[in-house]
Design a protein around this motif. Structure first.
Motif, PDB file in Angstrom:
ATOM      1  N   GLU A   1      -0.995  -5.210  -4.156  1.00 29.95           N
ATOM      2  CA  GLU A   1      -1.546  -5.376  -5.498  1.00 29.95           C
ATOM      3  C   GLU A   1      -0.468  -5.044  -6.523  1.00 29.95           C
ATOM      4  O   GLU A   1       0.291  -4.091  -6.362  1.00 29.95           O
ATOM      5  CB  GLU A   1      -2.728  -4.422  -5.672  1.00 29.95           C
ATOM      6  CG  GLU A   1      -3.358  -4.458  -7.030  1.00 29.95           C
ATOM      7  CD  GLU A   1      -4.481  -3.426  -7.167  1.00 29.95           C
ATOM      8  OE1 GLU A   1      -5.048  -3.356  -8.262  1.00 29.95           O
ATOM      9  OE2 GLU A   1      -4.784  -2.705  -6.196  1.00 29.95           O
TER      10      GLU A   1
ATOM     11  N   VAL B   1       0.121  -3.475  -9.920  1.00 32.29           N
ATOM     12  CA  VAL B   1      -0.653  -2.587 -10.778  1.00 32.29           C
ATOM     13  C   VAL B   1      -0.162  -2.583 -12.225  1.00 32.29           C
ATOM     14  O   VAL B   1      -0.862  -2.128 -13.115  1.00 32.29           O
ATOM     15  CB  VAL B   1      -0.701  -1.147 -10.224  1.00 32.29           C
ATOM     16  CG1 VAL B   1      -1.484  -1.124  -8.920  1.00 32.29           C
ATOM     17  CG2 VAL B   1       0.690  -0.586 -10.025  1.00 32.29           C
TER      18      VAL B   1
ATOM     19  N   HIS C   1      -5.817  -3.409   4.094  1.00 34.71           N
ATOM     20  CA  HIS C   1      -4.932  -4.575   4.089  1.00 34.71           C
ATOM     21  C   HIS C   1      -3.714  -4.402   4.981  1.00 34.71           C
ATOM     22  O   HIS C   1      -2.827  -5.251   4.987  1.00 34.71           O
ATOM     23  CB  HIS C   1      -4.491  -4.897   2.656  1.00 34.71           C
ATOM     24  CG  HIS C   1      -5.635  -5.202   1.767  1.00 34.71           C
ATOM     25  ND1 HIS C   1      -5.784  -4.636   0.523  1.00 34.71           N
ATOM     26  CD2 HIS C   1      -6.729  -5.989   1.936  1.00 34.71           C
ATOM     27  CE1 HIS C   1      -6.892  -5.064  -0.032  1.00 34.71           C
ATOM     28  NE2 HIS C   1      -7.486  -5.885   0.809  1.00 34.71           N
TER      29      HIS C   1
ATOM     30  N   THR D   1      -0.746  -0.607  -2.151  1.00 32.36           N
ATOM     31  CA  THR D   1      -1.297  -1.071  -0.886  1.00 32.36           C
ATOM     32  C   THR D   1      -2.563  -0.277  -0.603  1.00 32.36           C
ATOM     33  O   THR D   1      -2.761   0.818  -1.128  1.00 32.36           O
ATOM     34  CB  THR D   1      -0.291  -0.865   0.270  1.00 32.36           C
ATOM     35  OG1 THR D   1       0.038   0.526   0.361  1.00 32.36           O
ATOM     36  CG2 THR D   1       0.974  -1.670   0.041  1.00 32.36           C
TER      37      THR D   1
END
Length: 151
Positions: free
Chosen positions: A28, A30, A8, A4
């Motif tokens: 996201e 990863v 966001h 994060t």
């Protein structure tokens, strides 16, 4: 697995969120590894409509542990999200999971096994593939009519 970023974060007014929780409008991925979406019917409070909770879990071991801590009859869905390397078009795909097993092999390794609604093992949903002989299996979840969330 999930990342994060401060830009966001979604500001939820006090009183509408659990104390200390943070909310994100974007996360996201990863690592391009399988991850899981688990949906569970919430325990209804008095005079409130029944809701669901959905969790994103990065690791099969965390999912297995969570399943041992809740009433699995409340589970209304489990999806395995698979990275592009497992599909012909190289895009993320999903598979519905019917059963989750904790398996031990003759090398004394444990891993989580996923079975779809057709009875097929979802090898691409597990990060550990064992060619050793299975010596013990423990059922953690079996989806069925009792797990169907009311319309």
């Amino acid at each position: 697995m999930f990342a994060t970023h401060p830009q966001h974060e979604f500001p939820v007014p006090k009183g509408l969120a659990d104390p200390g929780s943070q909310h994100w409008r974007l996360i996201e991925l990863v690592l391009h590894l399988p991850w899981y979406l688990l949906t569970v019917a919430a325990v209804p409070e008095e005079d409130e409509a029944m809701l669901t909770q959905t969790w994103c879990l990065a690791w099969a071991d965390d999912l297995a542990h969570l399943l041992t801590t809740l009433d699995t009859s409340r589970v209304s869905g489990l999806i395995c999200m698979m990275p592009g390397r497992t599909s012909k078009n190289h895009q993320w795909t999903s598979r519905e999971v019917r059963e989750v097993w904790l398996v031990r092999n003759d090398h004394d390794s444990e891993f989580v096994q996923f079975i779809d609604f057709e009875g097929n093992a979802l090898e691409e949903c597990s990060r550990v593939h064992s060619s050793a002989n299975i010596v013990e299996r423990r059922l953690l979840l079996r989806m069925g009519p009792m797990n169907t969330y009311p319309a």
